[in-house]
Write a protein that holds these residues in place. Structure first.
Motif, PDB file in Angstrom:
ATOM      1  N   ASP A  34       8.837  13.739  -8.148  1.00 35.62           N
ATOM      2  CA  ASP A  34       9.403  13.933  -6.816  1.00 35.62           C
ATOM      3  C   ASP A  34      10.879  13.545  -6.820  1.00 35.62           C
ATOM      4  OD1 ASP A  34       9.855  14.316  -4.168  1.00 35.62           O
ATOM      5  OD2 ASP A  34       8.130  13.158  -3.468  1.00 35.62           O
ATOM      6  N   THR A  41       0.810  -1.220   0.000  1.00 39.48           N
ATOM      7  CA  THR A  41       0.000   0.000   0.000  1.00 39.48           C
ATOM      8  C   THR A  41       0.847   1.276   0.000  1.00 39.48           C
ATOM      9  OG1 THR A  41      -0.148  -0.051   2.420  1.00 39.48           O
ATOM     10  CG2 THR A  41      -1.912  -1.142   1.175  1.00 39.48           C
ATOM     11  N   ASP A  42       2.131   1.143   0.134  1.00 42.24           N
ATOM     12  CA  ASP A  42       3.011   2.314   0.192  1.00 42.24           C
ATOM     13  C   ASP A  42       3.258   2.896  -1.197  1.00 42.24           C
ATOM     14  OD1 ASP A  42       3.487   2.246   2.976  1.00 42.24           O
ATOM     15  OD2 ASP A  42       4.881   0.590   2.705  1.00 42.24           O
ATOM     16  N   HIS A  43       3.608   4.170  -1.237  1.00 40.23           N
ATOM     17  CA  HIS A  43       4.064   4.811  -2.474  1.00 40.23           C
ATOM     18  C   HIS A  43       5.315   4.077  -2.945  1.00 40.23           C
ATOM     19  CE1 HIS A  43       6.234   7.912  -4.839  1.00 40.23           C
ATOM     20  NE2 HIS A  43       5.005   8.260  -5.211  1.00 40.23           N
ATOM     21  N   GLN A 102       8.298   2.170  -0.874  1.00 36.62           N
ATOM     22  CA  GLN A 102       8.580   0.733  -0.970  1.00 36.62           C
ATOM     23  C   GLN A 102      10.078   0.500  -1.170  1.00 36.62           C
ATOM     24  OE1 GLN A 102       6.160  -1.574  -3.749  1.00 36.62           O
ATOM     25  NE2 GLN A 102       4.532  -0.048  -3.610  1.00 36.62           N
ATOM     26  N   GLU A 114      12.666  12.841  -3.445  1.00 34.86           N
ATOM     27  CA  GLU A 114      12.491  11.522  -2.853  1.00 34.86           C
ATOM     28  C   GLU A 114      13.366  10.486  -3.555  1.00 34.86           C
ATOM     29  OE1 GLU A 114      10.799  10.270  -0.150  1.00 34.86           O
ATOM     30  OE2 GLU A 114      10.708  12.396   0.336  1.00 34.86           O
ATOM     31  N   THR A 147       8.422   9.925 -12.083  1.00 34.88           N
ATOM     32  CA  THR A 147       7.986  10.691 -10.919  1.00 34.88           C
ATOM     33  C   THR A 147       8.530  12.106 -10.997  1.00 34.88           C
ATOM     34  OG1 THR A 147       8.009  10.815  -8.503  1.00 34.88           O
ATOM     35  CG2 THR A 147       9.968   9.920  -9.548  1.00 34.88           C
TER      36      THR A 147
END
Length: 423
Positions: free
Chosen positions: A110, A55-57, A61, A113, A108
């Motif tokens: 981001d 369920t994590d981004h 993960q 990150e 992405t």
């Protein structure tokens, strides 16, 4: 073993490490409990790890997988179990690292990150640099092929400042040397590799592949001489293909080139043919081409040789030779490899006169099999033949041919029935 100590030197906070601590300990215990593990059992532990963060981004993960690898690796070292369960740990780490690389390929915006994940990888790589069983060199080396040049230069700069080469394990130096090579520091890369004794071809395959892509054949020659001296006569194992292309590119003596092509004929492939043939002087290409085809023709009982032979014929539009092949060697038209179908299609389009006798012969061979499926295939070939005759404006000759077939095979009732489908 109820407490996991992950080092606190990483610049970020340690909340994730603390959160995952008990799960990592449980995973480690799972990997060492049984006396015997199959590959599928190890894969089940990998899947459990993956499911725990579904369920994590995707970047989260990746972060968690890195912490799992670091945690399990730290425990294996602390309790001195790595050697005993090397295969299990290696499989577990490699599976997770493959997932991390896939996650980092995701688009992405981001970038901060992404940088955070890469920083963690590099931190672990440097921290465990002196450990011979460190899993990080594999990840860092594959990461280097993913990141853009500017980011790769930043990685190289960071490693130059933080790695103490004299204390690094062999796998760490090999991975670092690959990064140096990618940023253009060939001499420094080679210098690092020369410090290691008895390097295997597999360890430096990425290096030589990189040099080949850049067509740095003189550099490849230097590297072979420096890393594998006195190996020329014995060959270079898995790197032999690159050595052959190097010799072809540098236009070595006729004797050496003859050796290259003799070796190619032992295991011919069209891809390797292209990589070598491009370096042959233009004035010598036609002679060499016919010599190679003549040698290949002696071994057409081998599938790969046949496919290579036909790919060359197709590439150089040698359709007369191709037509002869079909007439002499193809006895079962229903079992044609796709490569052969493609070549036959080219003959039909470019030289329909050559295609006519091929289909005439195919039809006879099919009909003589005396089965419904072969009769249907024969009629399909006849319909194709009809189109060829129409293109050549020989419709009358085609209908004479059909009449002759009905008469010749009048006792083949099922085939005559199929022939009625011809308009």
């Amino acid at each position: 073993m109820d407490h996991l100590s992950i080092d606190k030197d990483f610049p970020e906070d340690n909340l994730l490490e603390q959160e995952l601590e008990q799960d990592i300990i449980k995973t480690y215990k799972s990997l060492i409990t049984s006396r015997y593990f199959t590959k599928s059992q190890i894969e089940q532990i990998v899947i459990q790890t993956q499911k725990s963060m579904e369920t994590d981004h995707f970047l989260m993960q990746a972060e968690k997988m890195l912490i799992y690898i670091k945690g399990v690796f730290s425990l294996a070292n602390s309790f001195q179990t790595y050697e005993e369960y090397d295969r299990r740990f290696s499989h577990y780490f490699t599976s997770l690292m493959s997932d991390i690389l896939l996650l980092l390929k995701e688009d992405t915006e981001d970038l901060q990150e992404v940088d955070k994940v890469i920083q963690r990888i590099l931190f672990y790589f440097v921290y465990d640099a002196e450990l011979s069983k460190s899993p990080w060199p594999y990840l860092v080396q594959n990461l280097a092929d993913l990141v853009p040049p500017r980011q790769l230069e930043a990685i190289e700069s960071f490693l130059q400042e933080t790695l103490h080469e004299a204390e690094c394990a062999r796998s760490t130096l090999v991975a670092y040397s690959y990064i140096l090579l990618l940023v253009g520091k060939e001499s420094k890369s080679l210098s690092l590799l020369r410090k290691e004794q008895h390097l295997s071809q597999q360890e430096v395959t990425p290096h030589f592949t990189c040099l080949k892509k850049r067509e740095r054949f003189k550099t490849i020659q230097l590297w072979f001489n420096q890393l594998f001296p006195n190996r020329g006569d014995r060959g270079y194992g898995s790197l032999q293909g690159i050595a052959d292309e190097m010799n072809a590119s540098l236009h070595k003596s006729a004797n050496e080139m003859s050796t290259v092509w003799r070796r190619w004929l032992l295991s011919p492939s069209f891809t390797r043919f292209q990589s070598l043939f491009v370096h042959v002087p233009e004035e010598d290409q036609e002679t060499l081409l016919y010599e190679l085809l003549a040698e290949l023709k002696k071994s057409l009982h081998q599938t790969e040789t046949t496919l290579t032979y036909l790919r060359i014929l197709r590439e150089y539009k040698m359709f007369n030779e191709a037509a002869s092949y079909f007439l002499i060697f193809e006895h079962d038209p229903l079992r044609l490899h796709q490569e052969k179908k493609d070549l036959l299609k080219d003959i039909e389009l470019s030289y329909p006169q050559l295609a006519k006798p091929i289909h005439h012969q195919f039809i006879v061979r099919l009909v003589e099999k005396k089965s419904r499926v072969h009769y249907e295939a024969a009629v399909s070939s006849i319909k194709l033949l009809q189109k060829i005759y129409e293109r050549l404006e020989e419709n009358e000759q085609f209908y004479h041919y059909i009449a002759k077939m009905r008469k010749q095979y009048r006792t083949y009732r099922a085939f005559v029935e199929e022939l009625k489908k011809i308009e």
